[in-house]
Write a protein that holds these residues in place. Structure first.
Motif, PDB file in Angstrom:
ATOM      1  N   LEU A  51       0.843  -1.201   0.000  1.00 44.33           N
ATOM      2  CA  LEU A  51       0.000   0.000   0.000  1.00 44.33           C
ATOM      3  C   LEU A  51       0.878   1.251   0.000  1.00 44.33           C
ATOM      4  N   ALA A  75      -6.024   3.076  -0.611  1.00 47.05           N
ATOM      5  CA  ALA A  75      -5.746   2.003   0.364  1.00 47.05           C
ATOM      6  C   ALA A  75      -6.722   1.996   1.537  1.00 47.05           C
ATOM      7  N   GLN A  83       2.858  -1.427   4.255  1.00 45.12           N
ATOM      8  CA  GLN A  83       2.198  -0.132   4.063  1.00 45.12           C
ATOM      9  C   GLN A  83       3.163   1.016   4.292  1.00 45.12           C
ATOM     10  N   PHE A 122      -3.907   0.166   7.987  1.00 44.45           N
ATOM     11  CA  PHE A 122      -3.160  -1.101   7.918  1.00 44.45           C
ATOM     12  C   PHE A 122      -4.026  -2.254   8.428  1.00 44.45           C
TER      13      PHE A 122
END
Ligand SMILES: C[S@@+](CC[C@H](N)C(=O)[O-])C[C@H]1O[C@@H](n2cnc3c(N)ncnc32)[C@H](O)[C@@H]1O
Length: 222
Positions: free
Chosen positions: A77, A127, A145, A156
């Motif tokens: 991400l 994301a 991430q 996350f």
């Protein structure tokens, strides 16, 4: 150019000449961000520059939790233009790197990097909304991430759960959470949120001075 031998390190897919880090180039002849390419015993290696890649900075800063394997499927991400994702793709040669990036400008640079590495799959998506890319991600062993946005731990966690990941690495940029707060306190808060969600926090590694006011939080199973 380094004259020293390039040797495998304890971390799978990561090499070193004792001074610098490298990955084995899965797209020989191609550099992604101006990094040096070095031939050694019939293979080509790309220097992995810690001031350009926070995953390399994490290793340089003493991070040891490194769950990447040849067959890993990685949800990445904040792929930007492909600097770190391309090194991860060099490592997970039999797996895949699903690269999520929200900025059309960065995405334009990311696409040709993915075209030269068949195990990289690009998504122009947000994301914070896993549904935008879940159609193309069959599952993820690892979530990585690196997005400079408030609420980094929660974003996350949302992805970690949505894709049933078993380990992950989360970059925390302290200034994106609260510019006035002591970074150490920001890292503690992120760690607490991950623990409260049931994740095993393995390491919290500060990336200064390579990345000022950033830390890497490693979670999950090796
Ligand atoms: C610090 S850069 C990432 C650098 C990259 N990880 C590397 O090492 O090569 C952060 C990236 O996250 C992207 N980003 C920020 N918010 C995002 C979101 N909600 N979804 C996807 N990408 C996002 C930004 O556009 C930017 O390209």
């Amino acid at each position: 150019m380094s004259g020293a031998a390039i040797e495998a390190t304890e971390q799978e897919g990561v090499y070193s000449d004792r001074e610098r880090l490298y990955t084995r180039n899965s797209a020989p002849g191609r550099a992604v961000y101006g990094e040096r390419l070095i031939s050694w015993r019939g293979a080509e290696y790309r220097e992995w520059v810690p001031t350009r890649s926070k995953l390399a900075a994490y290793l340089r800063a003493g991070g040891t939790f490194f769950p990447f394997r040849k067959s890993s499927k990685v949800l990445y991400l904040g792929a930007a233009s492909g600097t770190t994702t391309s090194h991860v793709a060099d490592i997970v040669t039999d797996g895949a790197v699903y690269c999520v990036e929200i900025s059309p400008r960065s995405f334009r640079d990311l696409v040709p990097v993915c075209e030269s590495r068949p195990n990289m799959v690009p998504f122009l998506a947000d994301a914070t909304k896993p549904r935008e890319y879940s159609f193309g991600v069959p599952g993820a062993d690892i979530v990585y991430q690196d997005i400079a946005q408030k609420g980094q731990a929660q974003i996350f966690l949302r992805n970690y759960k949505a894709f049933s990941a078993r380990s992950g690495l989360l970059v925390i940029k302290s200034r994106s959470e609260d510019v006035t707060q002591d970074p150490e306190r920001t890292y503690d808060e992120a760690r607490r949120q991950l623990r409260e969600a049931g994740l095993k926090v393995r390491e919290v590694v500060r990336l200064d001075p390579m990345e000022k006011d950033h830390a890497m939080i490693a979670v999950g199973e090796p």
